[in-house]
Motif scaffolding. Sequence first.
Motif, PDB file in Angstrom:
ATOM      1  N   TYR A 128     -13.565 -36.240  13.582  1.00 41.46           N
ATOM      2  CA  TYR A 128     -12.838 -37.456  13.204  1.00 41.46           C
ATOM      3  C   TYR A 128     -13.232 -38.619  14.113  1.00 41.46           C
ATOM      4  O   TYR A 128     -13.417 -39.756  13.648  1.00 41.46           O
ATOM      5  N   ASP A 157      -3.107 -39.557  11.279  1.00 40.42           N
ATOM      6  CA  ASP A 157      -4.481 -39.547  11.775  1.00 40.42           C
ATOM      7  C   ASP A 157      -4.455 -39.267  13.274  1.00 40.42           C
ATOM      8  O   ASP A 157      -3.404 -39.074  13.877  1.00 40.42           O
ATOM      9  N   TRP A 158      -5.645 -39.244  13.893  1.00 34.51           N
ATOM     10  CA  TRP A 158      -5.712 -38.913  15.308  1.00 34.51           C
ATOM     11  C   TRP A 158      -5.023 -39.961  16.162  1.00 34.51           C
ATOM     12  O   TRP A 158      -4.489 -39.648  17.234  1.00 34.51           O
TER      13      TRP A 158
END
Length: 409
Positions: free
Chosen positions: A38, A165-166
């Motif tokens: 990612y 998300d990250w």
Amino acid sequence: MTGALSPAAVVLRIFLPFAAGYFLSYLYRTINAVLSPYLVAELGLSATDLGLLTSVYFLTFAAFQLPLGVLLDRFGPRRVEATLLLFAAAGAGMFAFGGGLVELVVGRGLIGLGVSACLMASFKAFVLWFPAARLPAVNGWVLAAGGLGALAATAPVETALRLTDWRGLFAGLAGLSFAVALCLVLAVPEQRRNPAPPDGWRAQWRGVGDIFRDRAFWTIAPSSVVSQASFLAVQGLWAGPWLRDVAGLDRTMAADYLFWIAAAMVGGFLGMGQLTYRLSRYGIPPVAVAAGGMALFMFVQLALLFEWGPLLPLWMSFGFFGTSGVLNYAILTQAFPPALAGRVNTALNLLVFVAAFAGQWGMGAIIDRWPAAGGGYAAPGYRLAFGLALALQLLSWAWLLAKSPDRRV
């Protein structure tokens, strides 16, 4: 136990807050093994960039080890760890909202600084609050708590990435780091078993110098440093890309493999300590157990390099025997006066994490030289990077065998 706390209260108010800190430390340490695709996709990172971004955690962690030992002896584990975790929270926030590589490197560096006390502060707190006979077991359990952090950084993180998300993940970790710091301040009482007042600053730093000049330290330290640094570099980052690039696993399956590697590591933390204790009753010294475990760790790495056998059992063996070098912390402290125990551990930690920084970044620089046509990296780069680490382990292991007749260790 000491003081007015019941055994249950000591577990709840001493063990669990410090275990939560070490859980976070290991989660931060290994999370990029899952997040790497990612990060690469969004930020366009090379393998060298990814290695630097991940390994800077080790650099700042290592840089603070020597002053950490002095601070723990002077101000106590509660205050030191709670303060440092605020830096981890700030670093996680910067990582979550950083716009480029520089901001993320600074954020990850702050995380490494912020969690640099988590294990050493735990060991110090347990000395103050638990009977000496209970320390090996309690230390083993807090190491297992770190292993649970490594477990959380695998398949559970991959699952969480379906919900956020990250960046959202690191925002949550920032809040969690602040919460653990607050818990340490509010739940952990002031130390009750306080030894004699520490020496002055100058005398404490002279003690650090004495450690680095001691023959026993340099008999044991090299093998532990190289073995642990290799394990941390691979398990904390490069195992994930290897599983995707060389073994051909998808992201979900790779995260599952990382989960089982971390589970085996938990078993290693608990099992190797118990094995050392039991074998010592038959006259087998701890250094022999550590050397045997590191030999098995090297054999497993050789088997992985040439893919001898089923991958999952090999990687789980990697996780289990990769903990062998940790035994040397307890071995080394027995070769020095008790007053130096904290500084002995942080001195060894300094070398381990400097080597882990160099190893993780250096592996990335080597792997970067063999890009694969369809994306990712080719097997020869991984083979060379992992093989060089294995060769260094063999040399340091031979040094240990040659020098270990010194009976102080």
